[in-house]
Design an enzyme around this catalytic site. Structure first.
Site, short mmCIF file in Angstrom:
data_model
loop_
_atom_site.label_atom_id
_atom_site.label_comp_id
_atom_site.label_asym_id
_atom_site.label_seq_id
_atom_site.Cartn_x
_atom_site.Cartn_y
_atom_site.Cartn_z
N GLU A 50 4.02 103.83 54.18
CA GLU A 50 3.21 104.81 55.13
C GLU A 50 2.02 104.78 54.25
O GLU A 50 1.77 104.86 53.19
CB GLU A 50 3.68 106.31 55.11
CG GLU A 50 2.77 107.12 56.01
CD GLU A 50 3.44 108.46 56.35
OE1 GLU A 50 3.00 109.09 57.48
OE2 GLU A 50 4.71 108.95 55.67
N CYS A 243 4.74 110.80 59.45
CA CYS A 243 3.68 111.80 60.20
C CYS A 243 2.57 111.13 60.48
O CYS A 243 1.79 111.19 61.48
CB CYS A 243 3.29 112.77 59.11
SG CYS A 243 4.76 113.98 58.60
N ASN A 364 9.25 110.75 64.79
CA ASN A 364 9.36 111.02 63.32
C ASN A 364 9.40 112.60 63.02
O ASN A 364 8.45 113.18 63.49
CB ASN A 364 8.33 110.51 62.42
CG ASN A 364 8.13 111.04 61.02
OD1 ASN A 364 9.08 110.26 60.16
ND2 ASN A 364 7.29 111.90 60.85
N GLU A 365 10.63 112.92 62.61
CA GLU A 365 10.53 114.50 62.37
C GLU A 365 10.34 115.08 63.65
O GLU A 365 9.74 116.17 63.41
CB GLU A 365 9.70 114.82 61.10
CG GLU A 365 10.20 114.38 59.76
CD GLU A 365 9.39 114.78 58.65
OE1 GLU A 365 8.25 115.51 58.76
OE2 GLU A 365 9.72 114.42 57.53
#
Length: 648
Positions: A50, A243, A364-365
């Site tokens: 990331e 994120c 994601n999450e």
């Protein structure tokens, strides 16, 4: 017997060895080669990539200019203009007649003085590092009006502005955008160099896409950081986030189509970590990197919702087609034939053969009704067109609790293939939960532990954190029929530019080192084996202030190719432990062995730029071993034994 480099940079843990039992061992480890456990997943240990902590821009991406396209929220971020005394000139950011539709801003100078010097400089990230005699490739797009009558020079200079390399760009420039390129070779090496463009002459002159690359790079990537990834030998690469994929709004969510094609046509995007991405490393480069590393690419896509942790923005359900179409188009880009729409774009970029991706992740999450309503749209569309693709379902940011349990209930009742768990926890929690996956339903979804790390006090990259991670990893390996992929996170951190600690690899302009966690990841990945071998330890459980821990953490596996029994032992306690190892007669230990250990005098030790090898593995060879022997393991240690055998 597999050859391993012997590293002589760390005092080896105290070991006492004999081929017969020593008196009063603390524990007996019984290894039963007749009882084979699950096969070890071929994808078990990978990396999560990331662009956080300037991992890409200012990091792996070798571009040395910050804000090369003037597209940052502050369009002149990183740039400095100096005018000679009495020079009559102004500069401005303009948007009329841009370089292209994705690169709409550029820098212009209106100059009324014929003989006064103007200097435009950029010092990158904490200065531009330059090596004596190395070649650097400079390029820029230039446009002028018909009245401009001056000359333009480009130089690499020291912090005082004194040139170490200099070239003329020319004296006549077109009224249309044209690209100019020169090669620069500095006379001296510098850690704090800068790029300077000088102008002398009157008229209007404009610049865009000002770029400086070291000739030494791989597909635009910094060689020393790439080598750190090569040494890890990751089985998969999960990218581009995190994120980052979600954005803090849908406007700045990650859209892969913005990241391919000519560099000057890629959009610059402000990411939720507080800085701008040039997309110089985009989805195509991530696929190339995965291929180079021999790793399975695991691309992650936005589920039509921005970061829920930051207060999500949701794409209306009747407008989700854009997000679903993005995934389908990517699969065609990665896997489609060269005569397909998106496959032809891949071929034009230089890769006519498909990448043959097998996995994609959606979200994601993410959690709750909003995600559970959107995920099936992606799954149905992908499975109808590409039934062979495995789709990874996102778990919430928590690794326990109501949202986590709800996600698992939904996953089980809806036939999810793989669920992505994330786990950031204190070392003590990891030590208490190494049997977490022993209790998972074997018929349920598989697990990708897509992000995990031990967060010790001060979130430092200490040996304590690495040991806790190693203990957890013995449980991951033992349950490799459930946990098929796992990746430490985050991967990179640029000193002085970070948003998150701890991290696997630290770097600055010229230096890079692996943390204790890096060496644990590499140690485990280099020594996985093919199948788990049953084992048990006497007096395993201990109670400390009301919590149950293990005295030692262990896992045993077998490598059929090298015919070695692999035993991993983690001792997280300060006291040394004497361990009697008894191996069943189904295999015979030949006597040859290799022992690799990570330890240090203080559990809070960590590596630094000043002492990058303070915590690092050491390898020694052993001989005269039998199926029964005793070792003493020092406190605060992670150890791998590779025993040459016959019979299995």
């Amino acid at each position: 017997m597999r050859s391993t480099t012997i590293i002589l940079t760390l005092v080896f843990l105290a070991v006492s060895l004999s081929t017969s039992a020593l008196a009063n061992p603390d524990h007996v480890l019984t290894v039963d080669p007749s009882s084979l456990g699950p096969e070890v997943s071929s994808l078990l240990y990978g990396i999560f990539f990331e662009d956080i902590n300037h991992a890409v821009d200012g990091g792996l991406y070798a571009e040395m200019i910050r804000n090369r396209s003037f597209e940052h929220q502050d369009p002149v971020e990183g740039w400095f203009a100096v005018f000679e005394s009495d020079c009559k000139a102004t500069f401005s950011i303009e948007t009329d007649r841009p370089l292209n539709k994705n690169n709409t801003k550029y820098l212009s100078f209106e100059i009324q003085s014929d003989d006064k010097l103007i200097s435009l400089s950029n010092d990158g990230y904490d200065g531009i590092p330059l090596k004596k005699g190395e070649r650097y490739l400079f390029s820029v797009f230039v446009r002028s009006d018909e009245e401009y009558n001056g000359e333009i020079k480009v130089m690499l200079a020291n912090a005082k502005g004194e040139p170490e390399a200099e070239k003329n760009l020319g004296t006549a420039f077109s009224s249309e955008w044209e690209k100019y390129s020169v090669e620069l070779q500095p006379n001296e090496g510098l850690d704090d160099g800068r790029l300077i463009i000088t102008m002398k002459g009157s008229g209007k002159i404009s610049f865009d896409m000002v770029s400086l690359f070291p000739e030494e790079n791989w597909n635009g990537m910094r060689i020393d950081l790439l080598e750190m990834l090569e040494e890890l030998k990751p089985a998969f690469v999960r990218f581009p986030g995190g994120c980052l994929v979600e954005g803090d709004s849908l406007e700045n969510a990650y859209r892969w189509k913005d990241t391919i094609g000519p560099i000057e046509e890629r959009k610059t995007n402000y990411n939720l970590w507080g800085y701008h991405q040039s997309y110089g490393i985009g989805f195509y480069e991530y696929l190339l990197l995965s291929e180079h590393l021999g790793a399975e690419p695991i691309p992650i896509f936005n589920a039509g919702m921005s970061c829920q942790v930051r207060g999500a923005e949701y794409c209306p359900m009747d407008e989700m087609d854009e997000w679903v179409r993005n995934v389908l188009d990517f699969i065609e880009f990665a896997n489609g034939p060269s005569d397909s729409l998106w496959g032809s774009k891949r071929s034009e970029l230089g890769h006519p053969e498909p990448f043959n991706i097998k996995y994609i992740g959606i979200g994601n999450e993410n959690w709750g009704t909003e995600y559970h309503d959107r995920f099936p749209l992606f799954r149905q569309a992908v499975k109808e067109k590409y039934p062979e693709i495995t789709i990874i379902f996102s778990g919430p940011p928590s690794y326990e609790g109501a949202s986590f349990n709800r996600a698992w209930r939904w996953a089980r009742s809806n036939g999810i293939e793989i669920l992505d768990e994330h786990m950031y926890a204190v070392p003590e929690w990891m030590l208490r939960n190494t049997d977490r996956y022993d209790k998972y339903d074997r018929s349920g979804p598989k697990v990708m532990l897509g992000e995990y790390a031990a967060h010790a006090a001060g979130t430092r990259n200490t040996l304590q954190a690495a040991i806790a991670e190693a203990a957890l990893m013995t449980g991951l390996e033992r349950n490799s029929d459930i946990v098929i992929m796992a990746a430490y996170a985050p991967l990179f951190n640029r000193e002085g530019w970070s948003q998150w600690t701890p991290d696997l690899i630290w770097f600055d302009n010229t230096r890079v080192y692996g943390t204790p966690s890096y060496h644990v990841q590499k140690l485990f990945n280099d020594n996985t084996g093919n199948v788990i071998i049953s084992s048990s330890l006497t007096d395993e459980d201990i109670e400390i202030i009301g919590y149950w821990f293990k005295s030692l953490y262990h896992v045993c596996s077998y490598d059929f190719e090298s015919k070695e029994l692999i035993i991993k032992i983690v001792n997280p306690w300060p006291e040394e432990k004497k361990l009697r190892i008894e191996i069943g007669e189904e295999v015979q230990v030949t006597g040859k062995a290799e022992m690799i250990s990570i330890t240090s005098d203080n559990i809070f030790d960590e590596n630094t730029f000043q002492n990058p090898d303070k915590v690092r593995p050491k390898t020694v060879g052993m001989s005269n071993l039998s199926n029964e022997f005793t070792l003493t393991f020092s406190g605060n240690s992670v150890t791998v034994l590779r025993l040459e055998t016959t019979g299995l």
